[in-house]
Design an enzyme around this catalytic site. Structure first.
Site, mmCIF file in Angstrom:
data_model
loop_
_atom_site.group_PDB
_atom_site.id
_atom_site.type_symbol
_atom_site.label_atom_id
_atom_site.label_comp_id
_atom_site.label_asym_id
_atom_site.label_seq_id
_atom_site.Cartn_x
_atom_site.Cartn_y
_atom_site.Cartn_z
ATOM 1 N N HIS A 109 0.810 -1.217 0.000
ATOM 2 C CA HIS A 109 0.000 0.000 0.000
ATOM 3 C C HIS A 109 0.848 1.275 0.000
ATOM 4 O O HIS A 109 1.896 1.340 0.633
ATOM 5 C CB HIS A 109 -0.934 0.016 1.213
ATOM 6 N N ASP A 110 0.391 2.255 -0.753
ATOM 7 C CA ASP A 110 0.959 3.603 -0.779
ATOM 8 C C ASP A 110 2.360 3.673 -1.361
ATOM 9 O O ASP A 110 3.055 4.684 -1.196
ATOM 10 C CB ASP A 110 0.964 4.232 0.629
ATOM 11 N N GLY B 6 5.033 -1.061 2.743
ATOM 12 C CA GLY B 6 4.222 0.114 2.473
ATOM 13 C C GLY B 6 5.016 1.408 2.394
ATOM 14 O O GLY B 6 6.070 1.540 3.008
#
Length: 258
Positions: A118-119, A136
């Site tokens: 994520h991200d 992440g």
């Protein structure tokens, strides 16, 4: 161009000449650009945006919710650029409230079993070899290459045109234009071969070599080396890119040669 054995939501938006092979599932709120090929047994979850002329190979999972216990169901996306190849069994997760998106740029190659958490933000022309794992919030600039089985800690940044050796543990930021290898991860020289392939002149490569020689070889710590780079070397755009990257580093940069 859509196999009768594929499951494609009526609320997905597919461009012209998109090919979807058997046993693939494409959920609602997915956008796929023209001429993209989605191989068999691929799963594409809501919130995924894929550009034109991409190739997604069997077993890949894109846009699934992040493996972050703080994730509360907020609306986030995965955004993939044009002409990017995603090989077998790659996983790319949606963003969280940090950036609300995970991004893979144009002309990238993600080889088999790569994980992009994520991200993460990947620039253009990035190559991640087999089994690379990004935790992440990792950021990778344009033209960076990471060899197989390397693992990046959360929030690290990898500069443009950097080359990271296989099986590396990336715990610190890696400045632009260099090679990084060994354990612990260490400056291993300027990425001269990669820079020449991308059109850098010999004079430009020498400029970069002078910067890193001053930073890592002629000084015994980064702060003194950075001060020397700023005060003793002629001001150039390449020098400034290195300075800006190091000044902006929150985690600190990798160490100089052993």
């Amino acid at each position: 161009m859509i196999s009768n054995l594929a499951s494609v939501s009526k609320d997905a938006q597919l461009g012209q000449n998109v090919k979807v092979e058997p046993f693939t599932t494409i959920y609602e709120d997915v956008v796929i650009g023209n001429n993209t090929v989605i191989g068999p047994n691929v799963t594409i979850y809501p919130g995924t945006r894929i550009g034109e002329d991409c190739e997604i190979y069997p077993g890949s999972v894109i846009g699934v919710i992040p493996q972050d216990l703080k994730f509360g169901g907020e609306y986030t996306t995965v955004e993939i650029g044009n002409n990017t190849k995603i090989r077998e069994c790659v996983t790319i997760h949606r963003g969280t409230t940090d950036k609300y998106k995970t991004v893979v740029g144009d002309n990238c190659l993600l080889m088999g079993y790569v994980h992009v958490a994520h991200d993460c933000i990947l620039g253009n022309n990035v190559i991640l070899a087999n089994y690379v794992g990004l935790s992440g919030h990792v950021e990778i600039d344009d033209f960076a290459i990471i060899e197989g089985k390397a693992a990046a800690q959360q929030f690290v940044k990898i500069g443009k045109h950097a080359f990271v050796g296989g099986a590396s543990l990336i715990r610190k930021d890696i400045p632009p234009f260099i090679r990084a290898a060994r354990e612990p991860l260490t400056f291993a020289g300027v990425n001269a071969i990669g820079l020449r392939r991308r059109g850098f002149t010999d004079d430009q490569i020498k400029e970069v070599e002078d910067v890193y020689r001053t930073l890592f070889v002629l000084n015994n710590n980064v702060s003194k080396g950075l001060e020397a780079v700023e005060n003793e070397l002629q001001g150039t755009e390449l020098k400034q890119q290195v300075i800006d990257f190091i000044r902006a580093s929150d985690k600190g940069i990798i160490r100089g040669p052993l």
